[in-house]
Design a protein around this motif. Structure first.
Motif, PDB file in Angstrom:
ATOM      1  N   PRO A  21       0.993  -1.141   0.212  1.00 12.50           N
ATOM      2  CA  PRO A  21       0.263  -0.206  -0.050  1.00 12.50           C
ATOM      3  C   PRO A  21       1.070   0.991  -0.147  1.00 12.50           C
ATOM      4  O   PRO A  21       2.025   0.892   0.655  1.00 12.50           O
ATOM      5  CB  PRO A  21      -1.084   0.221   1.327  1.00 12.50           C
ATOM      6  N   SER A  22       0.379   1.997  -0.184  1.00 12.98           N
ATOM      7  CA  SER A  22       1.332   3.481  -0.277  1.00 12.98           C
ATOM      8  C   SER A  22       0.146   4.784  -0.076  1.00 12.98           C
ATOM      9  O   SER A  22      -1.107   4.687  -0.184  1.00 12.98           O
ATOM     10  CB  SER A  22       2.066   3.869  -1.588  1.00 12.98           C
ATOM     11  N   SER A  41       7.615   3.014   0.400  1.00 12.18           N
ATOM     12  CA  SER A  41       6.566   2.945   0.004  1.00 12.18           C
ATOM     13  C   SER A  41       6.243   4.227   1.562  1.00 12.18           C
ATOM     14  O   SER A  41       6.484   3.391   2.766  1.00 12.18           O
ATOM     15  CB  SER A  41       5.260   2.347   0.016  1.00 12.18           C
ATOM     16  N   VAL A  43       3.549   3.519   4.437  1.00 11.43           N
ATOM     17  CA  VAL A  43       2.516   2.064   4.943  1.00 11.43           C
ATOM     18  C   VAL A  43       2.298   2.250   6.406  1.00 11.43           C
ATOM     19  O   VAL A  43       3.369   2.848   7.492  1.00 11.43           O
ATOM     20  CB  VAL A  43       2.837   1.408   4.994  1.00 11.43           C
ATOM     21  N   SER A  44       0.815   2.448   7.001  1.00 12.54           N
ATOM     22  CA  SER A  44       0.652   2.630   8.414  1.00 12.54           C
ATOM     23  C   SER A  44       1.561   1.146   9.298  1.00 12.54           C
ATOM     24  O   SER A  44       1.903   0.050   8.307  1.00 12.54           O
ATOM     25  CB  SER A  44      -0.933   2.547   8.772  1.00 12.54           C
ATOM     26  N   THR A  47      -0.170  -1.971   9.503  1.00  6.49           N
ATOM     27  CA  THR A  47       0.714  -2.768   7.985  1.00  6.49           C
ATOM     28  C   THR A  47       1.710  -3.609   7.917  1.00  6.49           C
ATOM     29  O   THR A  47       1.681  -4.325   7.910  1.00  6.49           O
ATOM     30  CB  THR A  47       0.028  -1.978   6.813  1.00  6.49           C
TER      31      THR A  47
END
Length: 82
Positions: A21-22, A41, A43-44, A47
């Motif tokens: 994700p990003s 990237s 990410v949280s 995550t």
């Protein structure tokens, strides 16, 4: 949020990108004289624990997780009065 950096061989890039994700889109740069790419990237933190094993399985190597002090976006810009 944390930053993730990793190296990915060209033939595994699409599989890694499908997992990653990003905020907008990951940054991808070809490594010098190599069939590998550098991928970065944001990410949280929650995550990261879930996806790092999946990224390794998909072909990512040399994964670096680093803390971020601040993320500044367009919504954070101060507009002059008037």
């Amino acid at each position: 949020m944390v930053g993730l950096k990793m190296n990915v061989p060209e033939e595994r890039l699409d599989g890694v990108m499908a997992i990653l994700p990003s905020l907008t889109s990951p940054t991808v740069a070809k490594l010098y004289r190599s069939a590998w790419y550098s991928v970065e990237s944001v990410v949280s933190e929650e995550t990261v624990r879930e996806i790092v094993p999946r990224l390794i399985q998909a072909g990512a190597d040399g994964i670096i997780e680093y803390p971020l002090n601040k993320i500044v976006g367009r919504a954070d810009q101060v507009r002059p009065p008037g």
